[in-house]
Structure formats: C-alpha cells, structure tokens
Motif scaffolding. Structure first.
Motif, PDB file in Angstrom:
ATOM      1  N   GLU A 276       0.800  -1.143   0.193  1.00 19.55           N
ATOM      2  CA  GLU A 276       0.155   0.122   0.162  1.00 19.55           C
ATOM      3  C   GLU A 276       0.917   1.258  -0.069  1.00 19.55           C
ATOM      4  N   GLU A 277       1.955   1.106   0.753  1.00 19.23           N
ATOM      5  CA  GLU A 277       2.766   2.360   1.003  1.00 19.23           C
ATOM      6  C   GLU A 277       3.359   2.643  -0.674  1.00 19.23           C
ATOM      7  N   THR A 278       3.957   1.742  -1.206  1.00 21.16           N
ATOM      8  CA  THR A 278       4.399   1.803  -2.554  1.00 21.16           C
ATOM      9  C   THR A 278       3.458   2.412  -3.376  1.00 21.16           C
ATOM     10  N   VAL A 279       2.215   1.912  -3.609  1.00 25.66           N
ATOM     11  CA  VAL A 279       1.123   2.247  -4.483  1.00 25.66           C
ATOM     12  C   VAL A 279       0.701   3.496  -4.246  1.00 25.66           C
ATOM     13  N   ARG A 280       0.924   4.229  -3.095  1.00 25.62           N
ATOM     14  CA  ARG A 280       0.390   5.641  -2.735  1.00 25.62           C
ATOM     15  C   ARG A 280       1.461   6.360  -3.094  1.00 25.62           C
ATOM     16  N   ALA A 281       2.609   6.210  -3.113  1.00 26.58           N
ATOM     17  CA  ALA A 281       3.861   6.718  -3.616  1.00 26.58           C
ATOM     18  C   ALA A 281       3.858   6.767  -5.266  1.00 26.58           C
TER      19      ALA A 281
ATOM     20  N   THR B 194       1.249   6.723  -7.054  1.00 29.95           N
ATOM     21  CA  THR B 194       0.231   7.498  -7.570  1.00 29.95           C
ATOM     22  C   THR B 194       0.434   8.816  -7.594  1.00 29.95           C
ATOM     23  N   GLY B 195       1.154   9.337  -6.380  1.00 25.43           N
ATOM     24  CA  GLY B 195       1.866  10.697  -6.435  1.00 25.43           C
ATOM     25  C   GLY B 195       2.745  10.805  -7.635  1.00 25.43           C
TER      26      GLY B 195
ATOM     27  N   GLU C 212      10.388   4.021  -1.543  1.00 22.94           N
ATOM     28  CA  GLU C 212      10.118   5.238  -2.386  1.00 22.94           C
ATOM     29  C   GLU C 212      10.997   4.929  -3.800  1.00 22.94           C
TER      30      GLU C 212
END
Length: 496
Positions: free
Chosen positions: A278-283, A285-286, A383
C-alpha cells in the motif's frame, strides 16, 4: 563450538544499535539486495555456522573488546568472530589498497590506478587476521567461504593454518584479463593464494576465462574441464558473452581447482511484495500524477568513475538537442549516491556530474519544466521501488560492472509487466538479461540509438521483453546463487 560453514566477509551480518539503556543491540540487516540475509540463511543447512568480519576499534588490544559473540535471530544461532581494526588499518587495507589500487584495475581503468600509497604489509596483516579467525572457527573438514578482492590473501594463509578445510572464494567484481591484472606488482602473491582454493567463483563465464588467462601467465596451469555456455547458432548478445567456460584447472603438483560462474541475484519475493504494498502504491500514485503524460527515465547508481554517469548525462543532453519534440515531455531522474566524499577520484566525478546537470537544466529548462532531477542522497527503498514502477525507461549504462543489481531490481519491481530496460553491454547482468536494449556507453551513436529505440518501443514489444527478463531474474535469484555456490563447495569437499 566448531563450525561446519565459515563465511568470511568484510561486513558484519547485522546492524549495531544502542538500546534505551545504553546496551548494544544487534538488529537484523534488511539489505534489499539480499546478499547478507542469503549468506546467513545458509547456516540453516549446516549444524553450526560462523561469520568472520572486521569491526573498527580504537584499541585492538582492549581486553573488553568482544572478539567473538553468539547471535540468535530468525536465521538461527551462529557465531560472529570480529576482528578489531584501527581506523588507520581500515583506511590502509580498504580505502587505499582495495579502492585506489585494486578497484581501478579490476574495472580496467588503468589510468586511475595508484599504488604509491599502498601499505602492503598492512594488507597482509589484515588478511592474516581474517585467516586466523576463520581457522579458529572451522571444524575439521569445514567449508570456508571467502568473499571478494579485499580478502585475496586469506585462502593462501588459511591453507597454511588449516590444510584440512575446503576453501571457496567468490568475486563480486569483474575479473580482468592478464594484460590488465598483471599491472598489479603483487599479482603472483595474489594468484598463488587464490590457487589454494578448492573453488573460485565469479558472476559470469568471461571472468572465469580471464582468471584462467591470468593464472596461466604465471603458473603451469592446465584446463582439464570445460562446458559450453552458448551453442554456435545462438547470437552473442553482449561484449561479455562467452561460447564456453573452463570449469576445472589442474596445477603442476596435481591439485585441482574448480571454477564456477553463477550470477548474484536479488530477493525477487521481497521486491515484489514492496512493489505491491500500500505504501508503494500511494507513492506511485503521487509520482504518476506529477509525471502526467510525460516520459520518465530513471538512472540509479553510485558516484564512481566505473558507473558512466557523465557519459549518460551527455547522452541525455544530446537527446534534448536533437529531439525538440521531447521538450516539456521527458524527464530524467538521475540518482548518483556519493560513495566516499574523502576520495579525490569520486569527488572529481561528483563535481563533473553537477556541472553537466546544471548546464542541462540551465540550457533547456523553463519555469514549467526541468528536464533533469539530479539526486546525490540515498532514496528510501520503498520510495525507490515506486519510482521503478513509474519509470518508462530504466537507463543503466555503467562503463564496467561486475553484475549490477539495480537493473534486476527494476525488472522485479515491474509487476505490471511493462517498462523498458536500456543496459550497458559491459555490465555482467547483460549476459543474463538478453532482452534488454543493449548499448555501448563508450559510443555516442550506440547510446543515442538505444535511447531512441526505447522511446519508440510499442507496448507489445515492451511486455514481451519484460516477461523474458522477469522470468530470468526470478529463476536466478539470490537464493539460487547461494544454493549454487554452497553446492560447489560441498561437491569439492566430497571429491577430496
């Protein structure tokens, strides 16, 4: 307790952190490339294992220094034998001898070679200390696995101390041909030590062939076994390809040395879990929102003259000069982490990179668009994986590289099956990742053509190439490398 497997490596197999009460805690090393965890995992295949490394100490004679500690973590119980080295010894043995004399020759940069400041007696002294520690830890007939060029003399010393043990050695760097390696004035002592091994391992067959050439230039060495690498109807993909590989040599006294080629891989499961987190997917997306419809090129490496950073930035500058249609639509993220700010050679490279990067942005940049993001600081791995997933093209073009794990990390991160890898044919990984777009970083035309090909590549071809590379990276991952190297050592022990 004597150990069946002793691993000799310059790094300790954990990170030392200070607890709340001031006590020293040993935290598991979560290195993304997986080499340290993989080596530790091999302890699970033997009754007892030991690790030999160095630790900086103000006073090596201090009786309170813990030379041997017992570790229990998720990999089991094992012994760590720590050699107390002064700051001056570390500087001499590692930063001067290994990095200023050995490193440029291993990578064929003869003009960078500097042996004037080398203190060879200190290098011998440190290698002897490693050998003594390994000899103390090894059980009768144990396998001792030594890693990399800064420990070249350990096999010879260990054979003197413990003729009963089986010795395996692995090179994590390129190994050059005789006309380059023999620049080293200590060449005979180094090779004589390596020929005391039962197994000498390298990433690819070319480095094996070079080692045999070097050995034959000094000693009466015969190749007694050879295996095909590629059949004659398979085209050679990179400058480092070989048709066949020596697998055994015999010395004039009848002793046999096995030669192995197995590429170091990555922990594909670890990277794929990160890529889907989830952390990678959020990054991601940005990053994609910021990128928009533009094209993102990504280059990741260390600030080192072997990595071809200036050559790459100049190729990007040429691209912007000849392709005005890309202005405002393309961006290069160039990550070049400073390896050692105290070494003049690396400082020169960093200064050159900063100068070229500034010129590119000053010449082509606008208020709305900066074509180049130049980053000298390490990027957190999660990241970085997000950038791997977002990058349309990974541009990895070292002038020389023993393997290169960054390109494999990019491939493993592409769980979407898309993306293009442009790869130097002088990276060891090029022998394995034959579906990459190959380029010669010494040639302007080759670099320019490879970039144009990558930018124009259609989705179907991108996915076909990426699928082939993903299969290769998964098949020859870090666990396969560790198992293969351990098997070579165990086979040598059984044959004795």
């Amino acid at each position: 307790m004597p150990s069946d497997l002793v691993i000799v490596y310059h790094r300790q197999p954990y990170e030392e952190v200070e607890g709340e009460g001031g006590e020293i805690l040993y935290k598991e090393n979560k290195s993304p490339n997986g080499i340290v965890p993989t080596l530790k995992a091999l302890f699970g295949k033997v009754e007892h294992g030991a690790w030999v490394a160095w630790k900086e100490a103000e006073d090596p004679a201090n009786p309170d220094f813990e030379r041997v500690i017992e570790i229990e973590d998720s990999f089991g119980k094992y012994t760590v034998s720590r050699l107390p080295l002064t700051k001056e010894q570390v500087s001499s043995f590692y930063h001067v001898t290994s990095k200023e004399a050995f490193w440029p020759i291993l990578h064929a940069f003869k003009e960078r070679y500097n042996y004037d400041p080398v203190d060879w007696p200190t290098f011998r002294e440190v290698n002897w200390a490693f050998a003594e520690a390994a000899a103390r830890e090894a059980d009768k007939g144990a396998l001792v696995w030594i890693h990399d060029y800064n420990l070249w003399l350990v096999p010879g010393y260990l054979r003197q101390l413990r003729p009963d043990v089986k010795i395996s050695f692995f090179h994590h760097t390129p190994f050059p041909a005789a006309d380059m390696f023999n620049v080293l004035p200590w060449r005979e002592e180094i090779v004589r030590s390596l020929l005391e091994c039962d197994v000498v391992g390298f990433h690819i067959p070319r480095y094996v062939a070079n080692f045999v050439q070097v050995a034959r230039s000094m000693f009466d060495v015969r190749v007694t076994e050879r295996k095909p690498v590629k059949t004659s109807d398979v085209p050679l993909g990179s400058a480092l390809d070989e048709r066949s590989q020596p697998t055994e040599i015999v010395l004039d006294d009848g002793r046999k040395v096995a030669l192995a080629a197995s590429p170091v891989g990555i922990d594909t499961d670890f990277i794929e879990r990160n890529a889907r987190s989830e952390e990678t997917v959020r990054a991601l997306t940005g990053i994609e929102a910021d990128k928009g419809d533009g094209t993102l090129l990504l280059s990741v490496g260390r600030t080192d003259y072997t990595k071809g950073g200036p050559e790459q930035l100049l190729a990007f500058e040429r691209l912007l000069k000849r392709r005005k249609d890309l202005h405002g639509k393309i961006r290069l993220m160039h990550v070049s982490v400073v390896a050692n700010r105290n070494m003049t050679a690396y400082a020169e490279v960093q200064s050159n990179l900063e100068q070229i990067a500034g010129r590119i942005n000053g010449t082509f940049g606008t208020l709305e668009w900066q074509p180049l993001a130049f980053i000298s600081q390490p990027i957190p791995f999660t990241e970085l994986v997000a950038y791997y997933r977002a990058a349309d093209i990974a541009w990895i073009t070292p002038l020389a590289d023993g393997m290169n794990l960054v390109c494999k990390e990019y491939v493993a991160s592409r769980v979407d099956g898309d993306g293009v890898l442009v790869l130097s044919e002088f990276a060891g990984a090029a022998v394995q990742l034959t579906a990459a777009v190959m380029t010669n970083p010494f040639s302007h035309r080759s670099m320019d053509t490879a970039l144009d090909q990558a930018l124009a590549m259609q989705e179907a071809e991108r996915r076909d190439r990426m699928a082939a590379m993903r299969e290769s990276v998964r098949r020859e991952d870090i666990r396969a490398w560790g198992d293969a190297q351990l098997a070579f050592g165990q086979k040598a022990a059984q044959a004795a």
